[in-house]
Design an enzyme around this catalytic site. Structure first.
Site, PDB file in Angstrom:
ATOM      1  N   SER A 245       0.837  -1.192   0.000  1.00  0.00           N
ATOM      2  CA  SER A 245       0.000   0.000   0.000  1.00  0.00           C
ATOM      3  C   SER A 245       0.882   1.256   0.000  1.00  0.00           C
ATOM      4  CB  SER A 245      -0.955  -0.033   1.201  1.00  0.00           C
ATOM      5  OG  SER A 245      -1.963   0.939   1.078  1.00  0.00           O
TER       6      SER A 245
ATOM      7  N   ASP B 285     -10.147  -3.108  -5.837  1.00  0.00           N
ATOM      8  CA  ASP B 285      -9.543  -2.522  -4.644  1.00  0.00           C
ATOM      9  C   ASP B 285     -10.168  -1.155  -4.376  1.00  0.00           C
ATOM     10  OD1 ASP B 285      -7.934  -1.382  -2.681  1.00  0.00           O
ATOM     11  OD2 ASP B 285      -6.051  -2.003  -3.606  1.00  0.00           O
TER      12      ASP B 285
ATOM     13  N   HIS C  79      -8.166  -4.949  -1.077  1.00  0.00           N
ATOM     14  CA  HIS C  79      -6.936  -4.253  -0.683  1.00  0.00           C
ATOM     15  C   HIS C  79      -6.163  -5.104   0.315  1.00  0.00           C
ATOM     16  CE1 HIS C  79      -4.404  -0.706  -0.372  1.00  0.00           C
ATOM     17  NE2 HIS C  79      -4.414  -0.817   0.948  1.00  0.00           N
TER      18      HIS C  79
END
Length: 447
Positions: free
Chosen positions: A237, A363, A392
């Site tokens: 991320s 996502d 995610h």
């Protein structure tokens, strides 16, 4: 094969017990469940997970809205040379990605993963290092002295892991990555962003997706300790954004032999827009903003020297937090200027090491419209693995998605060959660069 109709009434413990004792006599039973609505599908899946029905080897679900669940192979966007390498050494990229059948959709994948994901036990050795501005960074090491594959510490490959926006070395995805790496014989070090590793802030400076000075400090420190050991970067991320921005800025001087990223938000503005959709704000944005608030509150005494902490703590979204805190902390004239600088998609041509990037089209943090497909098509050293589903940092598979998922399998396979990957691919990458578009770039069909 067993056909099971889950109709108007939610299955009770008695129902499930009768089902198991009546039909599941072997450890290789396949079931098709007919479920009348998506909500009951989720409830029934959670119910079966809680009862650990391990005798079910495969299953499919049919709902009135979605029909029979279909599974797709991930889209692989990369050069021919990189593609050949991945199909040979990372066969998972050629498999159909079959997400957990009762956990359908990116939001649900993300939430269920956070709630149910297992946490492998890991014992770290902590180290605090100083930065040039007088701050300190907390590193969590797993030295893997028992490594059979790489018994010599001086040459044992090191995996440098960068967690997400408010994450640290205790996140489940980090623990699984460390577990995978140690099984491959590697040494691991987790780079905790300033203020998130349990250490005190010594200066009123934290972190952001665009600032790579702390990562550069960490890489230099790791290389100084083990100059003969290859280092692989793994970013998740926001950690992936930092890693990609670092690789683009350092080019051939990064000190890393390869990189892998999971669920990177490629365009910070588009990511922020997606996260401000009402349901995404309710499920994710609000929670992350509160986590950012807690981090600021913990270090309030030193941070109030440079920002209005009370004003920052009134932020109701990540964008508002970035407007009131991050952009000011790092000298940007506006939040949009910060988002442009933080977005790694268009910087990929400046990278020089092999990079594998995994994203899911559903996502909620990283919308599909932001994927840098057109950029990557022209690059010899970057590969995008794009799944239709996965959410995610989730990519849950199997009926009981408690252990390792698709992303851990991909990470493990890439890791197994990454320490020597630049040597294997250097000639092929050079050949790719020299072709100079002697054939048309193929269009990539996404989901």
């Amino acid at each position: 094969m067993l056909l099971c109709n889950i109709t108007s009434k939610f299955p009770s413990d008695v129902f499930l017990a009768e089902l198991v004792t009546s039909h599941l006599h072997t450890t290789d039973t396949a079931i098709i469940f007919f479920v009348p609505c998506s909500a009951r599908l989720v409830c029934f899946g959670c119910f079966l997970v809680s009862h650990r029905c391990d005798c079910i080897s495969s299953c499919a679900f049919i709902t009135p809205s979605s029909g029979l669940v279909s599974f797709q192979r991930p889209a692989l966007v990369c050069s021919e040379a990189f593609s050949a390498f991945l199909y040979k050494h990372c066969p998972v990229v050629a498999e159909r990605f079959s997400p957990t059948p009762w956990c359908w959709g990116g939001r649900l994948q993300t939430l269920v993963c956070a709630a149910l994901k297992s946490r492998p036990p890991v014992s770290y050795r902590n180290e605090l290092i100083r930065t040039v501005d007088g701050g300190q960074i907390s590193l969590d090491w797993l030295d893997n002295q028992a490594s059979v594959t790489y018994p010599e510490s001086s040459t044992r490959p090191t995996v440098l892991i960068l967690p997400g926006i408010t994450g640290n070395s205790q996140q489940s995805y980090v623990l699984h990555a460390v577990s995978q790496a140690t099984r491959q014989g590697y040494r691991c070090v987790v780079f905790n962003n300033r203020g998130l590793g349990g250490e005190e802030l010594l200066t009123p400076v934290t972190y952001c997706a665009a600032n790579t000075s702390d990562l550069e400090c960490v890489v230099q420190h790791v290389k100084g300790l083990y100059p003969s050991a290859p280092v692989l970067g793994a970013g998740v991320s926001l950690g992936g954004m930092v890693l990609l921005n670092y690789l683009a800025r350092k080019h051939t001087e990064s000190g890393l032999v390869a990189g892998i990223t999971i669920s990177v938000p490629w365009d910070a503005r588009k990511s922020s827009d997606s996260m401000e959709e009402p349901l995404n704000w309710l499920l994710f944005n609000r929670h992350i903003t509160r986590c950012l608030h807690r981090a600021v509150t913990r270090h309030r005494k030193i941070l109030e020297k440079v920002v209005d902490v009370d004003y920052v703590l009134k932020a109701r979204s990540i964008r508002e937090f970035d407007e009131r805190y991050t952009s000011l902390m790092f000298g940007y004239s506006s939040c949009m200027d910060y988002y442009r600088d933080a977005s790694p998609g268009k910087k990929l041509p400046n990278t020089a090491v092999p990079i594998l990037c995994l994203n899911a089209a559903d996502d909620p943090f990283s919308p599909q419209t932001a994927f840098p497909v057109s950029v990557v098509q022209d690059l010899p050293n970057v590969a995008l693995v794009l799944t239709a589903h996965g959410g995610h940092i989730a990519f849950l598979q199997g009926f009981f998605p408690l252990g390792e998922s698709y992303m851990e399998r991909l990470f493990g396979q890439f890791l197994c060959n990454s320490a020597h990957l630049p040597h294997d691919l250097r000639f092929m990458f050079k050949s790719c660069r020299n072709k100079k578009n002697d054939s048309e770039v193929k269009s990539v069909k996404l989901f």
